[in-house]
Design a protein around this motif. Structure first.
Motif, PDB file in Angstrom:
ATOM      1  N   ALA A 208      -5.846 -16.466   8.855  1.00 36.70           N
ATOM      2  CA  ALA A 208      -4.972 -15.534   9.568  1.00 36.70           C
ATOM      3  C   ALA A 208      -3.742 -15.203   8.730  1.00 36.70           C
ATOM      4  N   MET A 209      -3.183 -16.197   8.046  1.00 44.95           N
ATOM      5  CA  MET A 209      -2.008 -15.971   7.211  1.00 44.95           C
ATOM      6  C   MET A 209      -2.349 -15.047   6.047  1.00 44.95           C
ATOM      7  N   GLU A 210      -3.485 -15.264   5.421  1.00 44.24           N
ATOM      8  CA  GLU A 210      -3.871 -14.418   4.298  1.00 44.24           C
ATOM      9  C   GLU A 210      -4.101 -12.975   4.731  1.00 44.24           C
ATOM     10  N   ARG A 211      -4.698 -12.776   5.915  1.00 41.59           N
ATOM     11  CA  ARG A 211      -4.909 -11.400   6.397  1.00 41.59           C
ATOM     12  C   ARG A 211      -3.584 -10.697   6.648  1.00 41.59           C
ATOM     13  N   ARG A 212      -2.615 -11.413   7.185  1.00 45.67           N
ATOM     14  CA  ARG A 212      -1.357 -10.772   7.560  1.00 45.67           C
ATOM     15  C   ARG A 212      -0.439 -10.549   6.369  1.00 45.67           C
ATOM     16  N   LEU A 213      -0.541 -11.393   5.334  1.00 42.42           N
ATOM     17  CA  LEU A 213       0.400 -11.317   4.220  1.00 42.42           C
ATOM     18  C   LEU A 213       0.150 -10.133   3.299  1.00 42.42           C
ATOM     19  N   GLY A 214      -1.053  -9.595   3.306  1.00 45.05           N
ATOM     20  CA  GLY A 214      -1.331  -8.450   2.448  1.00 45.05           C
ATOM     21  C   GLY A 214      -1.240  -8.800   0.973  1.00 45.05           C
ATOM     22  N   LEU A 215      -0.363  -8.087   0.241  1.00 49.86           N
ATOM     23  CA  LEU A 215      -0.243  -8.296  -1.199  1.00 49.86           C
ATOM     24  C   LEU A 215       0.122  -9.737  -1.533  1.00 49.86           C
ATOM     25  N   VAL A 216       1.008 -10.339  -0.771  1.00 54.20           N
ATOM     26  CA  VAL A 216       1.490 -11.692  -1.079  1.00 54.20           C
ATOM     27  C   VAL A 216       0.364 -12.713  -0.986  1.00 54.20           C
ATOM     28  N   ALA A 217      -0.682 -12.410  -0.232  1.00 50.43           N
ATOM     29  CA  ALA A 217      -1.797 -13.346  -0.096  1.00 50.43           C
ATOM     30  C   ALA A 217      -2.504 -13.592  -1.418  1.00 50.43           C
ATOM     31  N   GLU A 218      -2.266 -12.743  -2.423  1.00 49.20           N
ATOM     32  CA  GLU A 218      -2.892 -12.965  -3.735  1.00 49.20           C
ATOM     33  C   GLU A 218      -2.586 -14.342  -4.283  1.00 49.20           C
ATOM     34  N   VAL A 219      -1.389 -14.839  -4.063  1.00 48.22           N
ATOM     35  CA  VAL A 219      -1.018 -16.126  -4.652  1.00 48.22           C
ATOM     36  C   VAL A 219      -1.750 -17.287  -3.988  1.00 48.22           C
ATOM     37  N   TYR A 220      -2.301 -17.067  -2.791  1.00 43.25           N
ATOM     38  CA  TYR A 220      -3.123 -18.092  -2.141  1.00 43.25           C
ATOM     39  C   TYR A 220      -4.590 -18.001  -2.558  1.00 43.25           C
ATOM     40  N   ARG A 221      -4.967 -16.946  -3.294  1.00 39.13           N
ATOM     41  CA  ARG A 221      -6.359 -16.763  -3.708  1.00 39.13           C
ATOM     42  C   ARG A 221      -6.529 -16.853  -5.219  1.00 39.13           C
ATOM     43  N   GLU A 222      -5.466 -16.663  -5.969  1.00 40.91           N
ATOM     44  CA  GLU A 222      -5.549 -16.612  -7.425  1.00 40.91           C
ATOM     45  C   GLU A 222      -4.658 -17.682  -8.047  1.00 40.91           C
ATOM     46  N   GLY A 223      -4.871 -17.933  -9.319  1.00 42.93           N
ATOM     47  CA  GLY A 223      -4.029 -18.865 -10.048  1.00 42.93           C
ATOM     48  C   GLY A 223      -4.153 -20.294  -9.549  1.00 42.93           C
ATOM     49  N   GLY A 224      -3.097 -21.067  -9.805  1.00 41.75           N
ATOM     50  CA  GLY A 224      -3.105 -22.467  -9.405  1.00 41.75           C
ATOM     51  C   GLY A 224      -3.174 -22.653  -7.910  1.00 41.75           C
ATOM     52  N   GLY A 225      -2.431 -21.832  -7.173  1.00 40.18           N
ATOM     53  CA  GLY A 225      -2.476 -21.931  -5.718  1.00 40.18           C
ATOM     54  C   GLY A 225      -3.862 -21.662  -5.173  1.00 40.18           C
ATOM     55  N   GLY A 226      -4.538 -20.649  -5.704  1.00 42.21           N
ATOM     56  CA  GLY A 226      -5.882 -20.330  -5.251  1.00 42.21           C
ATOM     57  C   GLY A 226      -6.869 -21.444  -5.538  1.00 42.21           C
ATOM     58  N   ARG A 227      -6.755 -22.077  -6.705  1.00 43.89           N
ATOM     59  CA  ARG A 227      -7.676 -23.180  -7.041  1.00 43.89           C
ATOM     60  C   ARG A 227      -7.495 -24.352  -6.086  1.00 43.89           C
ATOM     61  N   TRP A 228      -6.253 -24.698  -5.778  1.00 43.15           N
ATOM     62  CA  TRP A 228      -6.006 -25.805  -4.855  1.00 43.15           C
ATOM     63  C   TRP A 228      -6.482 -25.459  -3.450  1.00 43.15           C
ATOM     64  N   ARG A 291       9.672  -2.845   0.516  1.00 40.81           N
ATOM     65  CA  ARG A 291       9.508  -1.390   0.614  1.00 40.81           C
ATOM     66  C   ARG A 291       8.556  -1.030   1.753  1.00 40.81           C
ATOM     67  N   GLU A 292       7.484  -1.797   1.895  1.00 38.43           N
ATOM     68  CA  GLU A 292       6.536  -1.508   2.972  1.00 38.43           C
ATOM     69  C   GLU A 292       7.187  -1.689   4.340  1.00 38.43           C
ATOM     70  N   ARG A 293       8.009  -2.726   4.475  1.00 38.72           N
ATOM     71  CA  ARG A 293       8.699  -2.923   5.756  1.00 38.72           C
ATOM     72  C   ARG A 293       9.684  -1.794   6.038  1.00 38.72           C
ATOM     73  N   LEU A 294      10.390  -1.327   4.995  1.00 36.44           N
ATOM     74  CA  LEU A 294      11.324  -0.211   5.174  1.00 36.44           C
ATOM     75  C   LEU A 294      10.588   1.052   5.596  1.00 36.44           C
ATOM     76  N   ARG A 295       9.445   1.338   4.955  1.00 39.73           N
ATOM     77  CA  ARG A 295       8.671   2.522   5.323  1.00 39.73           C
ATOM     78  C   ARG A 295       8.170   2.421   6.761  1.00 39.73           C
ATOM     79  N   ALA A 296       7.700   1.237   7.133  1.00 38.57           N
ATOM     80  CA  ALA A 296       7.212   1.048   8.506  1.00 38.57           C
ATOM     81  C   ALA A 296       8.342   1.245   9.511  1.00 38.57           C
ATOM     82  N   ARG A 297       9.537   0.758   9.170  1.00 36.99           N
ATOM     83  CA  ARG A 297      10.677   0.917  10.071  1.00 36.99           C
ATOM     84  C   ARG A 297      11.070   2.393  10.185  1.00 36.99           C
ATOM     85  N   GLU A 298      11.021   3.109   9.067  1.00 36.01           N
ATOM     86  CA  GLU A 298      11.354   4.537   9.105  1.00 36.01           C
ATOM     87  C   GLU A 298      10.337   5.305   9.943  1.00 36.01           C
ATOM     88  N   ARG A 299       9.045   4.973   9.783  1.00 35.59           N
ATOM     89  CA  ARG A 299       8.024   5.664  10.584  1.00 35.59           C
ATOM     90  C   ARG A 299       8.208   5.383  12.074  1.00 35.59           C
TER      91      ARG A 299
END
Length: 319
Positions: A208-228, A291-299
């Motif tokens: 659920a966290m990975e789905r909601r984080l969007g771009l930031v979820a990459e660090v939970y799937r790639e690199g050292g964090g993803g391996r662990w 930036r995404e949060r700012l755009r969402a707030r403006e919309r």
């Protein structure tokens, strides 16, 4: 139209100051604290249901674990006096302050329960301490997630909704693993059930966290964090499967399943730590979500303004 410029930081340097925490200290502090807190809860349940061997083992493991957790924290702080200084003031709005006082209250309770259980002396005092440790145990297992989420590190801060469930599930999996390793077959039924529930909670919260984080979820799937995190998922699945299918019939299988669950919990904490460090180093994980949060707030503001204008036009037409 001029295309939007790609963001780059000054000479590619991170936007955030890097956390000074060391992996072996803070990941160990997270893991051992969670094992201790969840272990106290399971120990109280084992004692209430007439499982003395399991209760004694979990009380002792919780006492040892919380001592190790405090030692890891103090080692990262540099000297013991810094931990004592955090107890000078109780600040309810600070997770670090509340957590320090929580450790100061839980540690003696868990230590007393463990000593009484190991020595067999002062049973009444031991039971009282066990109840106190069990009441504080859930907070001890969860507060480190709040502590991490209260930072500016994107992988931790943006996951503030799910991270406490990840930590609680991981802690319960570790405690049930310790119970499977220490308890006889006749007493390990609740530990097997807890292992399945904890594994399901942890994995569901991570997804659920990975789905909601969007771009930031990459660090939970790639690199050292993803391996662990992948190692944690595989070990927890193996441990839960062994607990469900074999641990009720084989003492060896119960021990192996418990060890897999303990290792999975440790990998989860290391994965979360490494993911956080990776997200703090790359500027895009800070700037792009902002930036995404700012755009969402403006919309949203434009949508509200349009709705108000439409309502006003409708009233004028009726008049």
């Amino acid at each position: 139209m001029v295309p939007e410029a790609e963001f780059t930081s000054y000479y590619g340097r991170p936007v955030l100051n890097q956390p000074a925490w060391k992996a072996q200290n803070i990941a160990g502090y997270f893991f051992l604290g969670g094992l201790a807190g969840a272990g106290s809860v399971l120990a109280a349940g084992a004692e209430l249901t007439g499982r003395p061997v399991t209760a004694r083992a979990l009380k002792v493991s919780s006492a040892v674990s919380i001592a190790g957790s405090a030692a890891a924290l103090i080692h990262d702080l540099g000297r013991p006096g810094r931990f004592a200084n955090m107890l000078r003031v109780l600040k309810p709005t600070s997770p670090m302050s509340v957590g320090s006082w929580l450790l100061a209250a839980y540690g003696p309770a868990a230590g007393t329960a463990g000593l009484c259980a190991a020595s067999g002396r002062l049973p009444r005092l031991g039971r009282t301490a066990s109840v106190g440790a069990a009441l504080l145990g859930p907070a001890v297992a969860a507060y480190t997630a709040v502590l991490a989420s209260d930072t500016a590190v994107p992988a931790w801060h943006d996951g503030y909704r799910e991270l406490p469930f990840v930590f609680v599930g991981s802690a319960a999996a570790a405690a049930s693993g310790a119970a499977l390793m220490a308890s006889p077959l006749a007493e390990n039924g609740p530990a097997r059930t807890a292992a399945l529930a904890a594994t399901a909670l942890e994995n569901a919260a991570v997804k659920a966290m990975e789905r909601r984080l969007g771009l930031v979820a990459e660090v939970y799937r790639e690199g050292g964090g993803g391996r662990w995190m992948r190692a944690a998922e595989a070990l927890s699945a193996a441990g839960a499967a062994g607990a469900a299918l074999l641990a009720g019939r084989s003492r060896v299988a119960a021990g192996v399943s418990g060890a897999a669950l303990l290792a999975a919990s440790a990998c989860t904490r290391l994965g979360v730590f490494q993911a956080g460090m990776a997200s703090s180093k790359d500027p895009k994980y800070t700037v792009v979500p902002q930036r995404e949060r700012l755009r969402a707030r403006e919309r949203e503001q434009q949508s509200r303004a349009g709705a108000r204008q439409g309502a006003s036009d409708g009233e004028e037409a009726r008049d």
